[in-house]
Design a protein around this motif. Structure first.
Motif, PDB file in Angstrom:
ATOM      1  N   THR A  72      -1.471   4.242 -13.923  1.00  0.00           N
ATOM      2  CA  THR A  72      -3.127   3.870 -13.227  1.00  0.00           C
ATOM      3  C   THR A  72      -3.048   2.306 -13.226  1.00  0.00           C
ATOM      4  N   ARG A  73      -2.822   1.358 -14.297  1.00  0.00           N
ATOM      5  CA  ARG A  73      -2.979   0.178 -14.207  1.00  0.00           C
ATOM      6  C   ARG A  73      -2.225  -0.913 -13.717  1.00  0.00           C
ATOM      7  N   THR A  74      -0.911  -0.372 -13.285  1.00  0.00           N
ATOM      8  CA  THR A  74       0.338  -0.368 -13.079  1.00  0.00           C
ATOM      9  C   THR A  74      -0.015  -0.542 -10.562  1.00  0.00           C
ATOM     10  N   GLU A  75      -0.281   0.509 -10.681  1.00  0.00           N
ATOM     11  CA  GLU A  75      -0.466   1.407  -9.664  1.00  0.00           C
ATOM     12  C   GLU A  75      -2.214  -0.262  -8.926  1.00  0.00           C
ATOM     13  N   ALA A  76      -2.396   0.443  -9.476  1.00  0.00           N
ATOM     14  CA  ALA A  76      -4.315  -0.361  -8.657  1.00  0.00           C
ATOM     15  C   ALA A  76      -3.618  -1.892  -9.202  1.00  0.00           C
ATOM     16  N   SER A  77      -2.596  -2.550  -9.446  1.00  0.00           N
ATOM     17  CA  SER A  77      -2.638  -3.703  -9.270  1.00  0.00           C
ATOM     18  C   SER A  77      -1.730  -3.905  -8.089  1.00  0.00           C
ATOM     19  N   ILE A  78      -1.095  -3.034  -7.522  1.00  0.00           N
ATOM     20  CA  ILE A  78      -0.127  -3.054  -6.179  1.00  0.00           C
ATOM     21  C   ILE A  78      -1.454  -2.804  -5.133  1.00  0.00           C
ATOM     22  N   PHE A  79      -1.992  -1.874  -5.549  1.00  0.00           N
ATOM     23  CA  PHE A  79      -3.300  -2.292  -4.730  1.00  0.00           C
ATOM     24  C   PHE A  79      -3.937  -3.388  -4.518  1.00  0.00           C
ATOM     25  N   ALA A  80      -4.632  -3.593  -5.975  1.00  0.00           N
ATOM     26  CA  ALA A  80      -5.176  -4.941  -5.932  1.00  0.00           C
ATOM     27  C   ALA A  80      -4.656  -6.566  -4.288  1.00  0.00           C
ATOM     28  N   ALA A  81      -2.785  -6.059  -5.114  1.00  0.00           N
ATOM     29  CA  ALA A  81      -2.332  -7.201  -4.894  1.00  0.00           C
ATOM     30  C   ALA A  81      -1.660  -7.043  -3.345  1.00  0.00           C
ATOM     31  N   TYR A  82      -2.075  -6.048  -2.527  1.00  0.00           N
ATOM     32  CA  TYR A  82      -1.330  -5.669  -1.559  1.00  0.00           C
ATOM     33  C   TYR A  82      -1.975  -4.691  -0.261  1.00  0.00           C
ATOM     34  N   GLY A  83      -3.445  -4.414  -1.098  1.00  0.00           N
ATOM     35  CA  GLY A  83      -4.641  -3.594  -0.178  1.00  0.00           C
ATOM     36  C   GLY A  83      -4.720  -3.701   1.187  1.00  0.00           C
ATOM     37  N   ALA A  84      -4.557  -5.424   1.614  1.00  0.00           N
ATOM     38  CA  ALA A  84      -5.216  -6.250   2.533  1.00  0.00           C
ATOM     39  C   ALA A  84      -3.912  -5.529   3.938  1.00  0.00           C
ATOM     40  N   ASP A  85      -2.575  -5.941   3.205  1.00  0.00           N
ATOM     41  CA  ASP A  85      -0.761  -4.956   4.274  1.00  0.00           C
ATOM     42  C   ASP A  85      -1.313  -3.697   4.650  1.00  0.00           C
ATOM     43  N   MET A  86      -1.312  -3.178   2.922  1.00  0.00           N
ATOM     44  CA  MET A  86      -1.611  -1.542   3.851  1.00  0.00           C
ATOM     45  C   MET A  86      -2.640  -1.329   4.560  1.00  0.00           C
ATOM     46  N   ALA A  87      -3.755  -1.471   5.468  1.00  0.00           N
ATOM     47  CA  ALA A  87      -4.768  -1.333   5.681  1.00  0.00           C
ATOM     48  C   ALA A  87      -3.954  -2.145   7.299  1.00  0.00           C
ATOM     49  N   HIS A  88      -3.371  -3.331   7.492  1.00  0.00           N
ATOM     50  CA  HIS A  88      -2.740  -3.640   8.117  1.00  0.00           C
ATOM     51  C   HIS A  88      -1.815  -2.298   8.957  1.00  0.00           C
ATOM     52  N   VAL A  89      -0.844  -1.720   8.044  1.00  0.00           N
ATOM     53  CA  VAL A  89       0.097  -1.206   8.620  1.00  0.00           C
ATOM     54  C   VAL A  89      -0.279   0.354   8.899  1.00  0.00           C
ATOM     55  N   VAL A  90      -1.702   0.580   7.950  1.00  0.00           N
ATOM     56  CA  VAL A  90      -2.291   2.017   8.631  1.00  0.00           C
ATOM     57  C   VAL A  90      -3.204   1.953   9.307  1.00  0.00           C
ATOM     58  N   GLY A  91      -3.168   0.937   9.541  1.00  0.00           N
ATOM     59  CA  GLY A  91      -4.318   1.242  11.098  1.00  0.00           C
ATOM     60  C   GLY A  91      -6.114   1.002  10.218  1.00  0.00           C
ATOM     61  N   ASP A  92      -7.096   1.075  10.998  1.00  0.00           N
ATOM     62  CA  ASP A  92      -8.709   1.280  10.467  1.00  0.00           C
ATOM     63  C   ASP A  92      -8.821   2.973  11.162  1.00  0.00           C
ATOM     64  N   GLY A  93      -9.648   3.466  11.196  1.00  0.00           N
ATOM     65  CA  GLY A  93     -10.107   4.874  12.143  1.00  0.00           C
ATOM     66  C   GLY A  93      -8.814   6.167  11.704  1.00  0.00           C
ATOM     67  N   ALA A  94      -8.768   6.123  10.708  1.00  0.00           N
ATOM     68  CA  ALA A  94      -7.810   6.521  10.548  1.00  0.00           C
ATOM     69  C   ALA A  94      -9.070   8.391  10.068  1.00  0.00           C
ATOM     70  N   SER A  95      -8.390   9.217  10.044  1.00  0.00           N
ATOM     71  CA  SER A  95      -8.975  10.631   8.835  1.00  0.00           C
ATOM     72  C   SER A  95      -8.221  10.555   7.471  1.00  0.00           C
ATOM     73  N   LEU A  96      -9.153  10.028   6.327  1.00  0.00           N
ATOM     74  CA  LEU A  96      -8.509   9.766   5.071  1.00  0.00           C
ATOM     75  C   LEU A  96      -8.203  10.666   4.438  1.00  0.00           C
ATOM     76  N   ILE A  97      -7.620  11.468   4.217  1.00  0.00           N
ATOM     77  CA  ILE A  97      -7.416  12.912   3.358  1.00  0.00           C
ATOM     78  C   ILE A  97      -6.449  12.631   1.979  1.00  0.00           C
ATOM     79  N   ASP A  98      -7.976  12.794   1.330  1.00  0.00           N
ATOM     80  CA  ASP A  98      -7.242  12.529  -0.792  1.00  0.00           C
ATOM     81  C   ASP A  98      -7.313  13.323  -1.108  1.00  0.00           C
ATOM     82  N   LEU A  99      -5.880  13.633  -1.660  1.00  0.00           N
ATOM     83  CA  LEU A  99      -5.694  15.157  -2.495  1.00  0.00           C
ATOM     84  C   LEU A  99      -5.516  15.223  -3.759  1.00  0.00           C
ATOM     85  N   GLY A 100      -6.339  15.298  -4.655  1.00  0.00           N
ATOM     86  CA  GLY A 100      -6.063  15.536  -6.132  1.00  0.00           C
ATOM     87  C   GLY A 100      -6.965  13.925  -6.229  1.00  0.00           C
TER      88      GLY A 100
END
Length: 334
Positions: A72-100
């Motif tokens: 949990t904390r390791t994944e959270a650290s990845i999102f915190a460090a690279y969230g902006a980069d993820m957003a750039h790759v994914v792009g905005d305006g998507a339908s985000l389907i959150d499983l579980g």
């Protein structure tokens, strides 16, 4: 005050085969049949979804706070460090389907970066999900939200209320590890079929590491994971009228290097007999009920698995120790 069209909450329980919300299934013939089949198998087993009644869900939240439980904390650290980069790759305006989706917290933390046009949380606990989405809608009224209360583990089709363009599945927390590799390929192929030609997948994957770290994460010193595991027996008692005595069982967890997975079992402390509506079984001392697996991957082995399922790895982010990975994969043509 009347909500605008884009802030309406739709809670949908689609009429899809092989989906059964547990909160509506207590004592049902289908649940009894599923549990009986597992308990009467030559090697007794149950689905890990039966670990999650209300108490089980609370115990798992406690597990996530343990020092031994790194995912949990390791994944959270990845999102915190690279969230902006993820957003750039994914792009905005998507339908985000959150499983579980659970309490929707992981996805909500990414909303300011991903800027989804629609949020579609999916969880087996429909009532809990509705409460989470109602609260979340107040914070993000600009995002259309459609909550789906269903068990997605056996496959599903998205309803028409989910936009067909830019579908991005969000599957964090290494839950993909609960499937065997072949099951995971089948499950991911189902996501690929729902994703469309311009869709994608943002997924968390637990990586192979020192076996002692893995063992400790699933059998902590305080015994919280043991309590979580044993609580399944109380849940089975409730679901199918079984007479499990929790004191007669113990939690066993270990890493199986040949299969590259953590295994969780409940082991009989003494010879005993268990009865339930629809069945009965004698257990010898030391005999086990296999309750959960958590498969671990290398970065390359999981990229290969994604390719088999119809996804191409576009970016991969890891922590500094390479304990965990978050991957964005895009759907590729047949």
């Amino acid at each position: 005050m009347q909500m605008s069209r884009t802030s309406a909450i739709r809670v949908v329980s689609p009429n899809v085969s092989n989906t059964l919300p547990l909160r509506q299934a207590h004592g049902s013939a289908a649940v009894i049949a599923e549990i009986s089949e597992g308990l009467l198998a030559s090697s007794a087993h149950t689905s890990p979804k039966f670990l999650y009644d209300d108490l089980g869900s609370k115990l798992f939240e406690a597990i996530c706070e343990l020092p031994e439980y790194y995912p949990t904390r390791t994944e959270a650290s990845i999102f915190a460090a690279y969230g902006a980069d993820m957003a750039h790759v994914v792009g905005d305006g998507a339908s985000l389907i959150d499983l579980g989706a659970g309490n929707c917290a992981k996805a909500a933390a990414l909303f300011p970066l991903l800027k989804p046009a629609q949020y579609v949380p999916v969880d087996i606990s429909r009532d809990f999900l509705l409460g989470a989405v109602n609260s979340l809608q107040q914070r993000f009224p600009q995002i259309e939200m459609t909550a789906l209360g269903l068990d997605f583990s056996n496959g599903f089709e998205l309803p028409d209320s989910v936009r067909s363009e830019r579908r991005v599945f969000f599957y964090p927390g290494s839950s993909i590890g609960n499937f065997s590799p072949e099951q995971a390929v089948g499950f991911l192929r189902g996501l690929r079929a729902n994703a469309g030609e311009d869709g994608g997948l943002l997924i968390g994957v637990d990586l192979i590491k020192d076996h002692a770290l893995l063992d400790a994460a699933y059998d902590d010193a305080l015994g919280v994971t043991s309590a979580f595991s044993l609580n399944m027996l109380r849940h089975l008692n409730h679901l199918v009228g079984a007479d499990f005595d929790v004191d007669q069982w113990q939690h066993v967890a270990f890493f199986n290097p040949e299969l590259s997975r953590i295994e969780m079992h409940l082991e009989a402390r003494c010879p005993l007999t268990v009865t339930w509506r629809g069945g009965e079984r004698d257990f010898a001392r030391g005999e086990r009920i296999h309750t959960e697996d958590s498969y671990k991957y290398t970065r390359q082995s999981f990229a290969t698995l994604l390719e088999r399922a119809g996804f191409a790895t576009q970016r991969m982010w890891t922590d500094k120790d390479h304990w965990f990975a978050v991957i964005y994969a895009r759907a590729i043509g047949d």
